[in-house]
Enzyme design. Structure first.
Site, PDB file in Angstrom:
ATOM      1  N   HIS A  47       0.818  -1.225   0.000  1.00 61.64           N
ATOM      2  CA  HIS A  47       0.000   0.000   0.000  1.00 61.64           C
ATOM      3  C   HIS A  47       0.844   1.264   0.000  1.00 61.64           C
ATOM      4  CE1 HIS A  47      -4.184  -1.694   0.665  1.00 61.64           C
ATOM      5  NE2 HIS A  47      -3.385  -2.656   0.268  1.00 61.64           N
TER       6      HIS A  47
ATOM      7  N   HIS B  70      -0.834 -13.138  -0.544  1.00 60.46           N
ATOM      8  CA  HIS B  70      -2.080 -13.471   0.173  1.00 60.46           C
ATOM      9  C   HIS B  70      -2.005 -14.835   0.849  1.00 60.46           C
ATOM     10  CE1 HIS B  70      -4.749 -10.327  -2.101  1.00 60.46           C
ATOM     11  NE2 HIS B  70      -3.896  -9.798  -1.258  1.00 60.46           N
TER      12      HIS B  70
HETATM   13  C1  HEM Z   1      -3.617  -7.840  -6.907  1.00 63.19           C
HETATM   14  C2  HEM Z   1      -4.238  -6.827  -6.334  1.00 63.19           C
HETATM   15  C3  HEM Z   1      -4.581  -6.842  -4.880  1.00 63.19           C
HETATM   16  C4  HEM Z   1      -5.768  -6.567  -4.331  1.00 63.19           C
HETATM   17  C5  HEM Z   1      -7.052  -6.169  -5.066  1.00 63.19           C
HETATM   18  C6  HEM Z   1      -5.630  -6.746  -2.904  1.00 63.19           C
HETATM   19  C7  HEM Z   1      -6.649  -6.542  -1.985  1.00 63.19           C
HETATM   20  C8  HEM Z   1      -6.593  -6.957  -0.684  1.00 63.19           C
HETATM   21  C9  HEM Z   1      -7.691  -6.880   0.235  1.00 63.19           C
HETATM   22  C10 HEM Z   1      -9.060  -6.274  -0.059  1.00 63.19           C
HETATM   23  C11 HEM Z   1      -7.251  -7.425   1.398  1.00 63.19           C
HETATM   24  C12 HEM Z   1      -8.055  -7.589   2.679  1.00 63.19           C
HETATM   25  C13 HEM Z   1      -7.704  -6.409   3.537  1.00 63.19           C
HETATM   26  C14 HEM Z   1      -8.408  -6.548   4.878  1.00 63.19           C
HETATM   27  O1  HEM Z   1      -8.049  -7.497   5.610  1.00 63.19           O
HETATM   28  O2  HEM Z   1      -9.253  -5.715   5.143  1.00 63.19           O
HETATM   29  C15 HEM Z   1      -5.904  -7.833   1.209  1.00 63.19           C
HETATM   30  C16 HEM Z   1      -5.111  -8.442   2.190  1.00 63.19           C
HETATM   31  C17 HEM Z   1      -3.750  -8.610   2.058  1.00 63.19           C
HETATM   32  N1  HEM Z   1      -2.967  -8.180   0.994  1.00 63.19           N
HETATM   33 FE1  HEM Z   1      -3.675  -7.744  -0.824  1.00 63.19          FE
HETATM   34  N2  HEM Z   1      -4.353  -7.124  -2.602  1.00 63.19           N
HETATM   35  C18 HEM Z   1      -3.670  -7.192  -3.779  1.00 63.19           C
HETATM   36  C19 HEM Z   1      -2.313  -7.466  -3.914  1.00 63.19           C
HETATM   37  C20 HEM Z   1      -1.453  -7.588  -2.851  1.00 63.19           C
HETATM   38  C21 HEM Z   1      -0.001  -7.533  -2.942  1.00 63.19           C
HETATM   39  C22 HEM Z   1       0.760  -7.289  -4.245  1.00 63.19           C
HETATM   40  C23 HEM Z   1       0.486  -7.723  -1.688  1.00 63.19           C
HETATM   41  C24 HEM Z   1       1.902  -7.754  -1.165  1.00 63.19           C
HETATM   42  C25 HEM Z   1       2.987  -7.859  -1.917  1.00 63.19           C
HETATM   43  C26 HEM Z   1      -0.663  -7.915  -0.817  1.00 63.19           C
HETATM   44  C27 HEM Z   1      -0.567  -8.213   0.522  1.00 63.19           C
HETATM   45  C28 HEM Z   1      -1.671  -8.486   1.309  1.00 63.19           C
HETATM   46  C29 HEM Z   1      -1.598  -9.156   2.594  1.00 63.19           C
HETATM   47  C30 HEM Z   1      -0.337  -9.692   3.272  1.00 63.19           C
HETATM   48  C31 HEM Z   1      -2.906  -9.243   3.060  1.00 63.19           C
HETATM   49  C32 HEM Z   1      -3.369  -9.839   4.394  1.00 63.19           C
HETATM   50  C33 HEM Z   1      -3.472  -8.726   5.385  1.00 63.19           C
HETATM   51  C34 HEM Z   1      -3.976  -9.196   6.730  1.00 63.19           C
HETATM   52  O3  HEM Z   1      -4.562 -10.292   6.806  1.00 63.19           O
HETATM   53  O4  HEM Z   1      -3.756  -8.430   7.697  1.00 63.19           O
HETATM   54  N3  HEM Z   1      -1.814  -7.806  -1.548  1.00 63.19           N
HETATM   55  N4  HEM Z   1      -5.511  -7.541  -0.058  1.00 63.19           N
HETATM   56  O1  LIG Z   2      -6.289  -4.179   0.894  1.00 63.74           O
HETATM   57  C1  LIG Z   2      -6.555  -3.644  -0.150  1.00 63.74           C
HETATM   58  O2  LIG Z   2      -7.711  -2.936  -0.423  1.00 63.74           O
HETATM   59  C2  LIG Z   2      -7.534  -2.320  -1.737  1.00 63.74           C
HETATM   60  C3  LIG Z   2      -8.704  -2.592  -2.592  1.00 63.74           C
HETATM   61  O3  LIG Z   2      -8.808  -3.966  -2.771  1.00 63.74           O
HETATM   62  C4  LIG Z   2      -9.966  -2.084  -1.901  1.00 63.74           C
HETATM   63  O4  LIG Z   2     -10.013  -0.733  -2.019  1.00 63.74           O
HETATM   64  C5  LIG Z   2      -6.283  -2.920  -2.242  1.00 63.74           C
HETATM   65  O5  LIG Z   2      -5.811  -2.740  -3.460  1.00 63.74           O
HETATM   66  C6  LIG Z   2      -5.705  -3.654  -1.275  1.00 63.74           C
HETATM   67  O6  LIG Z   2      -4.524  -4.271  -1.330  1.00 63.74           O
END
Ligand code: HEM
Ligand SMILES: O=C1O[C@H]([C@@H](O)CO)C(O)=C1O
Length: 329
Positions: free
Chosen positions: A125, A246
């Protein structure tokens, strides 16, 4: 300067440090205590007229004791940390590796497996706002101005965790938010069993927030996701391997505290698995399986965890260097 794997700095009970670059004082560990020394390259107190330590003086007057003016208190504190240096420091320049290890130790001290996922998400982020065409955003610590944005919900927790580390590190050596977040994310991956990723240091922090709307929405399809990541300078393969992040955290891809290739294995399960009635993962996770090019990489990483780790390391390095401005001095 990079963190690289080399033999542990403290290889014996006696630590001999190169002499201070200004007054050629030397110091060494004794049974009594680690005597503060200034690690090569870190100058002694510019304000203190260093007294040359001559051979016949006894231990009490060696650097770091009360009557020596050769070393500043902070060197003593920092030198006391040296025996706990982690093995991944670059010996190329003791002064620089001294900085790197302090940041690494500081990040490790506040991290736990449970906190790892939030910190890794924080990396994306901060860095994920990069826009190649606009040359805006990137790994610049601006997340501290953006944490109230809806897409960053939940990240203030992770920021507070790193704030504690930053306060300790800044006592010894100023660290940028961008560097600290990049190092902490790598430590989070390693802590959960993922690859040990060397992180270059020297990023400068932005003093303003990055443009809005740069992070991909979780409703995007594969084509839109590819465009979003291409605009950040990433290929489809890099997007798929980074999505493997993820594997840790609350999205339900295997053990939330273990960094492995379970993310890709779950994406290949038919029908789409649920946990306690809820679908696992995000729409964007499953969107990847609808695209042939993405599916090819999902199969490769589901089959070969070592390749996942190697490619994740490369893509993570690219991510945390995206849009960074580097310290020159
Ligand atoms: C491909 C596009 C991506 C989208 C749309 C996305 C979106 C999200 C969303 C909506 C969450 C849930 C957030 C929450 O717990 O409220 C999440 C969790 C997470 N994202 Fe992504 N993400 C993306 C790519 C990435 C990338 C590239 C990374 C790191 C290099 C990443 C690392 C994480 C991690 C580690 C979590 C777990 C967080 C937790 O459980 O505390 N994400 N992501
Ligand atoms: O955790 C996340 O939330 C945004 C999007 O999915 C919601 O706005 C995003 O790109 C993330 O990595």
């Amino acid at each position: 300067m990079e963190l690289t794997n080399i033999p542990h700095l403290a290889s014996s009970s006696n630590f001999f440090f190169s002499s201070c670059s200004r007054c050629s004082c030397r110091g060494r560990r004794t049974e009594k205590a680690v005597i503060a020394v200034s690690v090569a390259g870190i100058r002694c107190g510019a304000d203190s007229a260093c007294s040359e330590i001559t051979e016949q003086q006894n231990l009490d007057s060696l650097p770091g004791s009360k009557n020596s003016r050769c070393y500043r208190r902070r060197d003593f504190a920092a030198a006391a940390l040296i025996p706990f240096l982690l093995p991944r420091v670059d010996m190329a320049s003791a002064a620089e590796s001294y900085d790197a290890s302090i940041i690494q130790n500081g990040a490790r001290n506040v991290l736990s497996k449970v906190k790892a996922a939030g910190v890794l998400r924080l990396v994306f982020h901060d860095a994920g706002t990069f826009d190649v065409a606009e040359k805006s955003g990137g790994m610049n610590g601006s997340i501290i101005y953006e944490v109230d944005r809806p897409e960053n919900a939940g990240l203030s927790k992770s920021l507070k965790i790193l704030q504690k580390a930053k306060e300790g590190i800044d006592q010894i050596q100023k660290v940028s938010w961008a560097d600290l977040i990049a190092v902490a994310g790598a430590e989070a991956v390693a802590l959960c069993g993922g690859p040990e990723i060397p992180v270059r240091l020297g990023r400068l922090d932005s003093s303003i927030a990055d443009p809005v709307g740069k992070l991909p929405e979780e409703t995007l399809d594969a084509v839109a996701l590819k465009t979003s990541f291409r605009n950040k300078g990433f290929s489809t393969q890099e997007m798929v391997v980074l999505s493997g992040a993820h594997t840790i955290g609350g999205k339900g891809f295997g053990n939330p505290n273990v960094f492995d290739n379970s993310y890709f294995k779950v994406l290949l399960e038919k029908p789409r698995p649920t946990s306690s009635g809820m679908p696992i993962g995000l729409p964007t996770d499953w969107a990847l399986t609808e695209d042939d090019e993405c599916l090819r990489w999902i199969n490769i990483y589901a089959e070969d965890q070592a390749k996942f780790f190697a490619d994740f390391q490369d893509a993570y390095t690219k991510l945390v260097n995206s849009g960074a401005s580097w310290r020159t001095a």
